[in-house]
Write a protein that holds these residues in place. Structure first.
Motif, PDB file in Angstrom:
ATOM      1  N   VAL A 198      -6.372  -5.306  -6.951  1.00 14.73           N
ATOM      2  CA  VAL A 198      -5.405  -4.216  -7.046  1.00 14.73           C
ATOM      3  C   VAL A 198      -6.098  -2.917  -6.671  1.00 14.73           C
ATOM      4  O   VAL A 198      -7.051  -2.480  -7.332  1.00 14.73           O
ATOM      5  N   ALA A 199      -5.619  -2.290  -5.583  1.00 12.92           N
ATOM      6  CA  ALA A 199      -6.229  -1.056  -5.106  1.00 12.92           C
ATOM      7  C   ALA A 199      -5.531   0.181  -5.645  1.00 12.92           C
ATOM      8  O   ALA A 199      -6.157   1.242  -5.797  1.00 12.92           O
ATOM      9  N   GLN A 200      -4.226   0.060  -5.953  1.00  5.93           N
ATOM     10  CA  GLN A 200      -3.464   1.231  -6.371  1.00  5.93           C
ATOM     11  C   GLN A 200      -2.228   0.779  -7.120  1.00  5.93           C
ATOM     12  O   GLN A 200      -1.632  -0.252  -6.795  1.00  5.93           O
ATOM     13  N   ILE A 201      -1.858   1.545  -8.160  1.00 10.21           N
ATOM     14  CA  ILE A 201      -0.611   1.323  -8.898  1.00 10.21           C
ATOM     15  C   ILE A 201       0.163   2.632  -8.844  1.00 10.21           C
ATOM     16  O   ILE A 201      -0.300   3.651  -9.368  1.00 10.21           O
ATOM     17  N   SER A 202       1.320   2.620  -8.200  1.00 10.83           N
ATOM     18  CA  SER A 202       2.082   3.847  -7.974  1.00 10.83           C
ATOM     19  C   SER A 202       3.417   3.823  -8.696  1.00 10.83           C
ATOM     20  O   SER A 202       4.031   2.760  -8.873  1.00 10.83           O
ATOM     21  N   THR A 203       3.865   5.010  -9.090  1.00  8.52           N
ATOM     22  CA  THR A 203       5.204   5.213  -9.638  1.00  8.52           C
ATOM     23  C   THR A 203       5.812   6.430  -8.956  1.00  8.52           C
ATOM     24  O   THR A 203       5.161   7.116  -8.162  1.00  8.52           O
ATOM     25  N   MET A 204       7.065   6.729  -9.287  1.00  9.30           N
ATOM     26  CA  MET A 204       7.724   7.899  -8.703  1.00  9.30           C
ATOM     27  C   MET A 204       7.065   9.204  -9.142  1.00  9.30           C
ATOM     28  O   MET A 204       7.189  10.232  -8.482  1.00  9.30           O
ATOM     29  N   THR A 205       6.358   9.150 -10.282  1.00  6.96           N
ATOM     30  CA  THR A 205       5.753  10.381 -10.813  1.00  6.96           C
ATOM     31  C   THR A 205       4.247  10.448 -10.599  1.00  6.96           C
ATOM     32  O   THR A 205       3.594  11.349 -11.105  1.00  6.96           O
ATOM     33  N   GLY A 206       3.686   9.483  -9.874  1.00 10.01           N
ATOM     34  CA  GLY A 206       2.255   9.530  -9.612  1.00 10.01           C
ATOM     35  C   GLY A 206       1.580   8.183  -9.820  1.00 10.01           C
ATOM     36  O   GLY A 206       2.225   7.205 -10.233  1.00 10.01           O
ATOM     37  N   SER A 216       8.271  -0.672 -14.192  1.00  5.07           N
ATOM     38  CA  SER A 216       8.475  -0.963 -12.772  1.00  5.07           C
ATOM     39  C   SER A 216       7.537  -0.085 -11.960  1.00  5.07           C
ATOM     40  O   SER A 216       7.516   1.140 -12.143  1.00  5.07           O
ATOM     41  N   VAL A 217       6.750  -0.703 -11.071  1.00  7.40           N
ATOM     42  CA  VAL A 217       5.724   0.018 -10.304  1.00  7.40           C
ATOM     43  C   VAL A 217       5.653  -0.559  -8.895  1.00  7.40           C
ATOM     44  O   VAL A 217       6.310  -1.553  -8.568  1.00  7.40           O
TER      45      VAL A 217
END
Length: 318
Positions: A198-206, A216-217
């Motif tokens: 896993v290189a990155q975990i993103s959401t709508m807020t960062g 949910s991500v």
């Protein structure tokens, strides 16, 4: 409300301001599917029993469905005690019948409460009409331990969509169904069983360093691997099961009977696959809770069947 599931939100101020969500589901046999819907996300169940009528077929059906869905705590509210003059012998008889019914259903705790819904006896406060029963129903509900089954279970991430914000990046969008994942974790991609980090975990807020159920991500991996809608990410040490033949307890809700050999669609997570029922192991007799032979299941029947799918499903034991 007769048909729909009605959700009510409340705070039990007298019990440490415990927040509760009540899903009021219909009791009529015609709306069993609505009851199963409300029960599918519940941490505790409250089943009403009329003190004059006692345990009915619907009592047994609802208790069995609650048990199949893994609800750990069951309260049986023996209602209309005012119409039987708050008779303790009547309550004790019905409570013994309930305990005998639920012993084999796998609940962690079953409690019976004498109440009068119209007068409020035994619902939120101790009633002078019921001096022989000290704990009201709300106090028991408010004292239940917090359920963290999803958070404590092994990591599962269901891919709902593959996002391509530009030609150099690809994100796997979906929901953490259980457990936790962190940036740097090695994950297995099922059903291919390939691994990536896993290189990155993103959401709508960062971006996040970690994501836990039920968030949910969008997850970016450190290398380009073939992943599509319906695939599942898991930690390699605790993978889910995969297979094309599954023995499953069913609450059959279709108007047409469940028939051997007939083609169906099975939807699990974000994946839908063709299937057929190879065998009906048994149907549950709701009068005796005994397993009986059956060659089909009618609407609202409960039974154990073997489902065979054309492509592998990814699943956990319920």
């Amino acid at each position: 409300i007769t048909i729909d599931v009605a959700y009510r939100y409340l705070t039990a101020s007298a019990f440490g301001r415990r927040k509760l969500i009540i899903a009021d589901t219909p009791g009529h046999v015609q709306y069993t599917r609505n009851m199963a819907t409300g029960a599918s996300t519940a941490d505790a169940a409250v089943i009403l029993v009329d003190a004059r009528q006692g345990v009915l077929a619907q009592t047994r059906r609802h208790a069995t469905i609650a048990g199949l869905l893994g609800i750990p705590y069951l309260a049986v509210a023996i209602n209309k005690m005012d119409l039987v003059d708050y008779d303790r012998a009547t309550f004790d008889r019905l409570a013994a019948e309930v305990v005998a019914l639920t012993t084999r259903l796998g609940f962690a705790e079953v409690r019976c409460f004498p109440i009068s819904a119209t007068r409020g006896d035994g619902v939120t406060t101790v009633s002078p009409n019921l001096p022989w029963h000290a704990q009201p129903l709300l106090a028991w509900l408010a004292a239940l331990p917090h359920q963290a089954r999803q958070e404590q279970a092994p990591f599962r991430f269901i891919v709902q969509q593959v996002l391509r914000p530009d030609q150099d990046h690809r994100l796997l969008a979906g929901r953490v169904a259980s457990g936790e994942v962190r940036v740097g974790d090695t994950v297995a991609l099922l059903p291919s069983s390939r691994t990536a980090r896993v290189a990155q975990i993103s959401t709508m807020t960062g971006d996040l360093e970690a994501a836990r159920a039920p968030l949910s991500v969008a997850i970016a991996l450190d290398r380009d691997v073939d992943v599509g809608r319906g695939d599942v990410l898991a930690h390699p040490a605790t993978p889910p099961a995969t297979g094309t033949a599954i023995d499953a307890d069913l609450v059959w809700l279709g108007e047409r009977p469940l028939a051997l050999g007939r083609r169906y669609l099975v939807k699990l997570g974000a994946r839908t696959v063709p299937a057929h029922v190879e065998r009906i192991h048994h149907r549950l007799d709701l009068d005796t809770l005994r397993e009986v032979h059956a060659d089909h299941l009618d609407a609202n029947d409960l039974g154990l069947v073997r489902v065979v799918t054309t492509r592998s499903l990814i699943f956990d034991r319920y």
